[in-house]
Design a protein around this motif. Structure first.
Motif, short mmCIF file in Angstrom:
data_model
loop_
_atom_site.label_atom_id
_atom_site.label_comp_id
_atom_site.label_asym_id
_atom_site.label_seq_id
_atom_site.Cartn_x
_atom_site.Cartn_y
_atom_site.Cartn_z
N SER A 170 -22.31 22.11 -8.53
CA SER A 170 -22.75 20.89 -9.20
C SER A 170 -24.13 20.52 -8.68
O SER A 170 -24.62 21.08 -7.69
CB SER A 170 -21.75 19.76 -8.96
N ASP A 171 -24.75 19.55 -9.33
CA ASP A 171 -26.10 19.12 -8.92
C ASP A 171 -26.08 18.08 -7.82
O ASP A 171 -27.10 17.81 -7.21
CB ASP A 171 -26.85 18.54 -10.12
N SER A 172 -24.93 17.46 -7.57
CA SER A 172 -24.90 16.37 -6.60
C SER A 172 -24.09 16.77 -5.36
O SER A 172 -22.87 16.88 -5.42
CB SER A 172 -24.30 15.11 -7.23
N PRO A 173 -24.79 16.98 -4.24
CA PRO A 173 -24.08 17.37 -3.02
C PRO A 173 -23.32 16.20 -2.40
O PRO A 173 -23.68 15.05 -2.59
CB PRO A 173 -25.20 17.83 -2.10
N THR A 174 -22.28 16.52 -1.68
CA THR A 174 -21.59 15.55 -0.86
C THR A 174 -22.42 15.41 0.41
O THR A 174 -22.78 16.41 1.04
CB THR A 174 -20.18 16.05 -0.50
N VAL A 175 -22.74 14.19 0.80
CA VAL A 175 -23.55 13.96 2.00
C VAL A 175 -22.65 13.45 3.10
O VAL A 175 -21.98 12.43 2.95
CB VAL A 175 -24.70 12.95 1.74
N LEU A 176 -22.59 14.19 4.20
CA LEU A 176 -21.79 13.79 5.36
C LEU A 176 -22.72 13.39 6.48
O LEU A 176 -23.70 14.07 6.76
CB LEU A 176 -20.92 14.95 5.83
N SER A 177 -22.41 12.28 7.15
CA SER A 177 -23.20 11.84 8.30
C SER A 177 -22.34 11.93 9.56
O SER A 177 -21.14 12.15 9.49
CB SER A 177 -23.69 10.41 8.08
N LEU A 178 -22.98 11.77 10.70
CA LEU A 178 -22.28 11.94 11.97
C LEU A 178 -21.14 10.94 12.17
O LEU A 178 -20.19 11.24 12.88
CB LEU A 178 -23.26 11.83 13.14
N ASP A 179 -21.22 9.77 11.57
CA ASP A 179 -20.15 8.79 11.75
C ASP A 179 -19.08 8.88 10.67
O ASP A 179 -18.22 8.03 10.56
CB ASP A 179 -20.72 7.37 11.83
N ASP A 180 -19.09 9.96 9.91
CA ASP A 180 -18.11 10.21 8.85
C ASP A 180 -17.01 11.12 9.41
O ASP A 180 -17.29 12.16 10.00
CB ASP A 180 -18.81 10.87 7.67
N ASP A 181 -15.74 10.74 9.22
CA ASP A 181 -14.62 11.54 9.74
C ASP A 181 -14.58 12.94 9.14
O ASP A 181 -14.19 13.91 9.79
CB ASP A 181 -13.28 10.85 9.47
N ASP A 182 -15.00 13.08 7.89
CA ASP A 182 -15.00 14.39 7.23
C ASP A 182 -15.99 15.36 7.89
O ASP A 182 -15.80 16.57 7.83
CB ASP A 182 -15.33 14.26 5.75
#
Length: 150
Positions: free
Chosen positions: A16-28
């Motif tokens: 898809s064109d829209s990536p999932t953005v994960l940050s350091l404070d995200d549990d995922d």
């Protein structure tokens, strides 16, 4: 003699064109990092990034046991970086799942949730210069270098 059950897949990798953005404070984020932290899991992910594959094919390509491959596939699937896309059958008629990388690319952002607005502005500016495919390639290469230490 034609086979009743498909032994090959026609699955393809679609993004898809829209990536999932994960940050350091995200549990995922922790789940993704842990799932990709072993050399075997990272090898599986790279293989699936090139072509869809069954656990048996992955085991053969990476010279691993099928049990070890299933363990890492389970972790990678739980982290959301791969998914089952199709089913085919072995020569003996056993059902086999066909895995691919997830449709939504994942971008690991080494900042906090609060930093995301500035990240989005920076990516919008960058995207207007190079285009979205270039950004995804650059982000993937950066994550690859972080994980492999190269």
């Amino acid at each position: 003699m034609p086979r009743l059950l498909p032994t090959q897949t026609d699955a393809t990798i679609e993004r898809s064109d829209s990536p999932t953005v994960l940050s350091l404070d995200d549990d995922d984020t922790r789940d993704v990092i842990e799932a990709l932290s072993s050399e075997t899991a990272y090898g599986i992910f790279r293989l699936l990034n090139e072509t869809p594959a069954t656990p048996a094919r992955i085991a053969e390509q990476l010279d691993q046991s099928i049990q070890n491959v299933h363990y890492h596939l389970s972790n990678l699937e739980s982290a959301g970086v791969i998914e089952v896309t199709d089913t085919c059958y072995s020569e003996k008629g056993r059902e086999m799942s066909v895995y691919v990388v997830s449709e939504d690319p994942t971008l690991l952002f080494l900042g906090t949730e609060d930093d995301r607005p500035s990240l989005k502005r920076a990516f919008r500016s960058f995207a207007s210069l190079l285009g979205p495919p270039s950004i995804l390639l650059a982000a993937g290469e950066a994550v690859s270098q972080l994980l492999t230490g190269e």
